[in-house]
Design an enzyme around this catalytic site. Sequence first.
Site, mmCIF file in Angstrom:
data_model
loop_
_atom_site.group_PDB
_atom_site.id
_atom_site.type_symbol
_atom_site.label_atom_id
_atom_site.label_comp_id
_atom_site.label_asym_id
_atom_site.label_seq_id
_atom_site.Cartn_x
_atom_site.Cartn_y
_atom_site.Cartn_z
ATOM 1 N N ASP A 188 -14.280 -20.925 -91.366
ATOM 2 C CA ASP A 188 -13.303 -21.028 -92.451
ATOM 3 C C ASP A 188 -12.348 -22.160 -92.114
ATOM 4 O O ASP A 188 -11.498 -22.011 -91.230
ATOM 5 C CB ASP A 188 -12.563 -19.695 -92.605
ATOM 6 C CG ASP A 188 -11.417 -19.770 -93.617
ATOM 7 O OD1 ASP A 188 -11.421 -20.673 -94.460
ATOM 8 O OD2 ASP A 188 -10.515 -18.903 -93.537
ATOM 9 N N ASN A 191 -6.191 -25.151 -94.653
ATOM 10 C CA ASN A 191 -5.266 -26.289 -94.629
ATOM 11 C C ASN A 191 -4.513 -26.406 -93.313
ATOM 12 O O ASN A 191 -4.252 -27.522 -92.841
ATOM 13 C CB ASN A 191 -4.270 -26.162 -95.782
ATOM 14 C CG ASN A 191 -4.906 -26.407 -97.122
ATOM 15 O OD1 ASN A 191 -5.375 -27.501 -97.401
ATOM 16 N ND2 ASN A 191 -4.959 -25.390 -97.958
ATOM 17 N N TYR A 231 -15.286 -18.694 -114.323
ATOM 18 C CA TYR A 231 -14.284 -19.758 -114.183
ATOM 19 C C TYR A 231 -14.720 -20.972 -114.998
ATOM 20 O O TYR A 231 -15.897 -21.336 -115.007
ATOM 21 C CB TYR A 231 -14.177 -20.129 -112.707
ATOM 22 C CG TYR A 231 -12.839 -20.637 -112.233
ATOM 23 C CD1 TYR A 231 -11.659 -19.952 -112.508
ATOM 24 C CD2 TYR A 231 -12.754 -21.791 -111.459
ATOM 25 C CE1 TYR A 231 -10.436 -20.403 -112.031
ATOM 26 C CE2 TYR A 231 -11.532 -22.253 -110.964
ATOM 27 C CZ TYR A 231 -10.380 -21.553 -111.259
ATOM 28 O OH TYR A 231 -9.170 -22.006 -110.778
ATOM 29 N N ASP A 251 -12.798 -20.821 -99.892
ATOM 30 C CA ASP A 251 -12.193 -19.636 -99.279
ATOM 31 C C ASP A 251 -11.969 -18.547 -100.325
ATOM 32 O O ASP A 251 -12.162 -17.350 -100.046
ATOM 33 C CB ASP A 251 -10.886 -19.989 -98.572
ATOM 34 C CG ASP A 251 -9.893 -20.727 -99.470
ATOM 35 O OD1 ASP A 251 -10.278 -21.231 -100.549
ATOM 36 O OD2 ASP A 251 -8.702 -20.807 -99.083
ATOM 37 N N ASP A 280 -4.624 -13.808 -101.232
ATOM 38 C CA ASP A 280 -4.754 -14.473 -99.935
ATOM 39 C C ASP A 280 -3.421 -15.138 -99.604
ATOM 40 O O ASP A 280 -3.022 -16.109 -100.241
ATOM 41 C CB ASP A 280 -5.873 -15.514 -99.993
ATOM 42 C CG ASP A 280 -6.220 -16.072 -98.608
ATOM 43 O OD1 ASP A 280 -5.366 -15.994 -97.694
ATOM 44 O OD2 ASP A 280 -7.336 -16.573 -98.440
#
Length: 276
Positions: free
Chosen positions: A11, A14, A105, A114, A135
């Site tokens: 994962d 940022n 979407y 993620d 999250d």
Amino acid sequence: MCATKPMLALDIGNTHSTLAAIRKGKILWKTTLQTAPLTEARKAKQLAKQISHAITSRFESVECIGVASVVPQAYQAFVPTLEKSLQAKLLTISASVHLPFKMGYKTPQTLGADRIAAVAFAAEHFPNQAAIIIDFGTAITYDLLSSNAKYLGGLILASPHIVAESLWQHTAQLPKFQWRKTSALIGRSTLQCLEAGLFWGKVAETEGLIAKLKDELKKKYRETNVIVMATGGDAEQFARTIPAIDVVEKHAVLCGIRIIVEKNLSSPARCTANKM
């Protein structure tokens, strides 16, 4: 495929990047790195070789690698060396791979890997139940999943850490401070006002959004049985203060990567969510 040997879930976030060796739904080994060095070619290659050596010394080899990345530069500098060193199959998480939920979407190609992984975790662990997945990372993301496993969309907000840094950078007299839980709602000094304002402001924001999202799910989608799951670095801190958060799963993204990899490359296994 990935049944006897562990798989590696990566994962790339940022701020931090986490790697985990997973076998039969269990995390056997995990390490976290700062993401910034992974964006520098020389450091990234060196770290990839070090990680590969650490993994092979423990497990000899891994069958496959699943990567969810929101930092393209880190992916490009780090992942190819990791893949080559481990000689493992690679799956990059995106909306174009097989997923355990239907995509609703409008711009799936822009949906963060993620977020996709966290929704995959919820889809497997809360079947026939609507879910709000929050999250608490560098950005706070909300993702909504219907009871028939359709991804409905979500929200993206600034984390308290970003807000704290922005306040300090864009005001002349306010001091630099760290986000933390405070017991007092009313601050009696400027520092206390900042700390209380940010912590309780984010708590109120989260509580309000959960309530509004549940109302939206009920009115628009007729969803009345909704579970709220939190993940990310600040999830436990928020969950201890917000009763509306039902489940905390720190490793939802890693386990979600595993679920997607096994859906695309092998047979499924299960990870376990932790009840609050």
